[in-house]
Design an enzyme around this catalytic site. Structure first.
Site, PDB file in Angstrom:
ATOM      1  N   LYS A  39      53.342  40.967  37.244  1.00 11.90           N
ATOM      2  CA  LYS A  39      54.506  40.736  36.789  1.00 11.90           C
ATOM      3  C   LYS A  39      54.846  39.175  37.644  1.00 11.90           C
ATOM      4  CE  LYS A  39      55.884  45.327  36.826  1.00 11.90           C
ATOM      5  NZ  LYS A  39      56.514  46.510  37.459  1.00 11.90           N
ATOM      6  N   GLY A  40      54.245  39.022  38.888  1.00  9.99           N
ATOM      7  CA  GLY A  40      54.322  38.038  39.778  1.00  9.99           C
ATOM      8  C   GLY A  40      54.705  36.422  39.083  1.00  9.99           C
ATOM      9  N   GLU A  94      49.183  31.921  37.362  1.00  6.76           N
ATOM     10  CA  GLU A  94      49.201  33.100  38.778  1.00  6.76           C
ATOM     11  C   GLU A  94      50.496  32.602  39.434  1.00  6.76           C
ATOM     12  OE1 GLU A  94      48.950  35.718  39.992  1.00  6.76           O
ATOM     13  OE2 GLU A  94      46.721  36.401  39.494  1.00  6.76           O
ATOM     14  N   ASP A  95      50.990  33.595  40.186  1.00  3.74           N
ATOM     15  CA  ASP A  95      51.778  33.459  41.271  1.00  3.74           C
ATOM     16  C   ASP A  95      51.095  32.873  42.548  1.00  3.74           C
ATOM     17  OD1 ASP A  95      50.739  35.990  41.381  1.00  3.74           O
ATOM     18  OD2 ASP A  95      52.469  37.071  41.956  1.00  3.74           O
ATOM     19  N   ASP A  98      45.247  35.095  46.958  1.00  4.55           N
ATOM     20  CA  ASP A  98      45.118  35.313  48.161  1.00  4.55           C
ATOM     21  C   ASP A  98      43.651  35.496  48.565  1.00  4.55           C
ATOM     22  OD1 ASP A  98      46.016  36.585  50.675  1.00  4.55           O
ATOM     23  OD2 ASP A  98      46.198  38.404  49.933  1.00  4.55           O
ATOM     24  N   LYS A 126      46.707  30.830  49.257  1.00  2.88           N
ATOM     25  CA  LYS A 126      46.335  31.072  50.807  1.00  2.88           C
ATOM     26  C   LYS A 126      45.037  30.784  50.974  1.00  2.88           C
ATOM     27  CE  LYS A 126      49.876  34.841  51.093  1.00  2.88           C
ATOM     28  NZ  LYS A 126      49.756  36.125  51.660  1.00  2.88           N
ATOM     29  N   PHE A 147      53.007  36.580  54.465  1.00  2.00           N
ATOM     30  CA  PHE A 147      53.441  37.620  53.136  1.00  2.00           C
ATOM     31  C   PHE A 147      54.815  37.157  52.809  1.00  2.00           C
ATOM     32  CE2 PHE A 147      54.881  40.908  50.435  1.00  2.00           C
ATOM     33  CZ  PHE A 147      53.538  41.212  49.756  1.00  2.00           C
ATOM     34  N   ILE A 148      54.823  36.631  51.595  1.00  2.00           N
ATOM     35  CA  ILE A 148      55.924  35.977  50.893  1.00  2.00           C
ATOM     36  C   ILE A 148      56.669  36.614  49.816  1.00  2.00           C
ATOM     37  CG2 ILE A 148      55.542  33.660  51.722  1.00  2.00           C
ATOM     38  CD1 ILE A 148      54.415  33.021  49.003  1.00  2.00           C
ATOM     39  N   ASP A 154      56.798  39.750  44.784  1.00  2.00           N
ATOM     40  CA  ASP A 154      57.497  41.177  45.392  1.00  2.00           C
ATOM     41  C   ASP A 154      57.095  41.723  46.693  1.00  2.00           C
ATOM     42  OD1 ASP A 154      55.142  41.813  44.272  1.00  2.00           O
ATOM     43  OD2 ASP A 154      55.725  44.023  44.341  1.00  2.00           O
ATOM     44  N   ARG A 160      61.863  40.254  43.430  1.00  2.00           N
ATOM     45  CA  ARG A 160      61.481  39.258  42.749  1.00  2.00           C
ATOM     46  C   ARG A 160      62.287  38.215  42.277  1.00  2.00           C
ATOM     47  NH1 ARG A 160      56.101  40.915  41.026  1.00  2.00           N
ATOM     48  NH2 ARG A 160      55.789  43.070  40.955  1.00  2.00           N
TER      49      ARG A 160
HETATM   50  P1  IMP Z   1      44.066  38.610  45.431  1.00  5.61           P
HETATM   51  O1  IMP Z   1      43.384  39.351  44.448  1.00  5.61           O
HETATM   52  O2  IMP Z   1      43.671  39.271  46.715  1.00  5.61           O
HETATM   53  O3  IMP Z   1      43.929  36.979  45.323  1.00  5.61           O
HETATM   54  O4  IMP Z   1      45.708  38.904  45.241  1.00  5.61           O
HETATM   55  C1  IMP Z   1      46.498  38.351  44.553  1.00  5.61           C
HETATM   56  C2  IMP Z   1      47.686  39.336  44.272  1.00  5.61           C
HETATM   57  O5  IMP Z   1      48.024  39.944  45.441  1.00  5.61           O
HETATM   58  C3  IMP Z   1      48.874  38.405  43.675  1.00  5.61           C
HETATM   59  O6  IMP Z   1      48.782  38.626  42.332  1.00  5.61           O
HETATM   60  C4  IMP Z   1      49.980  39.420  44.518  1.00  5.61           C
HETATM   61  O7  IMP Z   1      50.254  40.460  43.461  1.00  5.61           O
HETATM   62  C5  IMP Z   1      49.370  40.085  45.560  1.00  5.61           C
HETATM   63  N1  IMP Z   1      49.704  39.274  46.895  1.00  5.61           N
HETATM   64  C6  IMP Z   1      49.087  38.602  47.535  1.00  5.61           C
HETATM   65  N2  IMP Z   1      49.759  37.856  48.640  1.00  5.61           N
HETATM   66  C7  IMP Z   1      50.902  38.198  48.426  1.00  5.61           C
HETATM   67  C8  IMP Z   1      52.188  37.545  49.206  1.00  5.61           C
HETATM   68  O8  IMP Z   1      52.302  37.129  50.180  1.00  5.61           O
HETATM   69  N3  IMP Z   1      53.387  38.431  48.550  1.00  5.61           N
HETATM   70  C9  IMP Z   1      53.445  38.824  47.309  1.00  5.61           C
HETATM   71  N4  IMP Z   1      52.172  39.404  46.919  1.00  5.61           N
HETATM   72  C10 IMP Z   1      51.107  39.087  47.085  1.00  5.61           C
HETATM   73 MG    MG Z   2      50.412  39.315  41.237  1.00  2.15          MG
END
Ligand code: IMP
Ligand code: MG
Length: 169
Positions: A39-40, A94-95, A98, A126, A147-148, A154, A160
């Site tokens: 949803k992000g 993508e939002d 990470d 990040k 963490f934002i 969210d 959100r």
């Molecule tokens: P990844 O698979 O570790 O890259 O995770 C990505 C997902 O983790 C994002 O789509 C978010 O849903 C969540 N996420 C990672 N960091 C944050 C943050 O700082 N705030 C909110 N959601 C986050």
């Molecule tokens: Mg997400």
């Protein structure tokens, strides 16, 4: 909980406009299959699309990853896209990236559907947290390990709809 502003609504707006301008230039004369990762990315994807000058086809996909299985990075596909992307120019929106696991999975999954091209646009990255090597074509903001929330992002489904990006204090 108290939220401290980290990136203002105005700064986000200007950056989204700049990204859209760049994308419009790169995709000149092409139709963009924009895949919004729910949803992000919902808020970002809409604002981005409104500023893109080429025709944009909207597609939505929903995936979730579980932190309890972070080491293996098991990812669930909750909702798939509804049309074929074969031969299309696809832009994943993508939002936040990470660890990069979600995107890495998504990229492989969508490449198996044989698009003509596949690029990635994320509002936030990040890089310091990356565990998989996934190249990103458009990045809104590179941030440190915080963490934002807000602008689609969210914390347990809350925050959100904040117009800015903040940090929980
Ligand atoms: P990844 O698979 O570790 O890259 O995770 C990505 C997902 O983790 C994002 O789509 C978010 O849903 C969540 N996420 C990672 N960091 C944050 C943050 O700082 N705030 C909110 N959601 C986050
Ligand atoms: Mg997400």
């Amino acid at each position: 909980m108290k939220i401290k502003e980290y990136i203002s609504a105005d700064t986000i707006k200007k950056r989204v406009e700049a990204l859209a301008k760049l994308i419009s230039k790169d995709y000149k004369g092409k139709e963009i299959y924009l895949i919004c990762v729910l949803k992000g990315a919902s808020v970002f994807a809409v604002e981005l699309a409104l500023n893109i000058e080429e025709n944009v086809i909207f597609e939505f996909i929903e995936i979730s990853s579980y932190s309890s299985t972070e080491s293996t990075g098991i990812i669930n596909l909750n909702k798939d896209i509804s049309s074929s992307i074969e031969g299309k120019d696809v832009l994943i929106v993508e939002d936040i990236i990470d660890s990069g696991r979600t995107l890495s999975y998504l990229k492989d999954y969508l490449l198996s559907r044989k698009p003509n091209s596949l690029k990635i646009c994320t509002l936030i990255s990040k890089s310091a947290r990356r565990v998989t090597d996934v190249s990103v074509d458009y990045v809104g903001f590179e941030i440190e390990d915080k963490f934002i929330v807000g602008y689609g992002l969210d914390y347990n489904e809350d925050y959100r709809n904040l117009s800015y990006i903040g940090v929980i204090e």
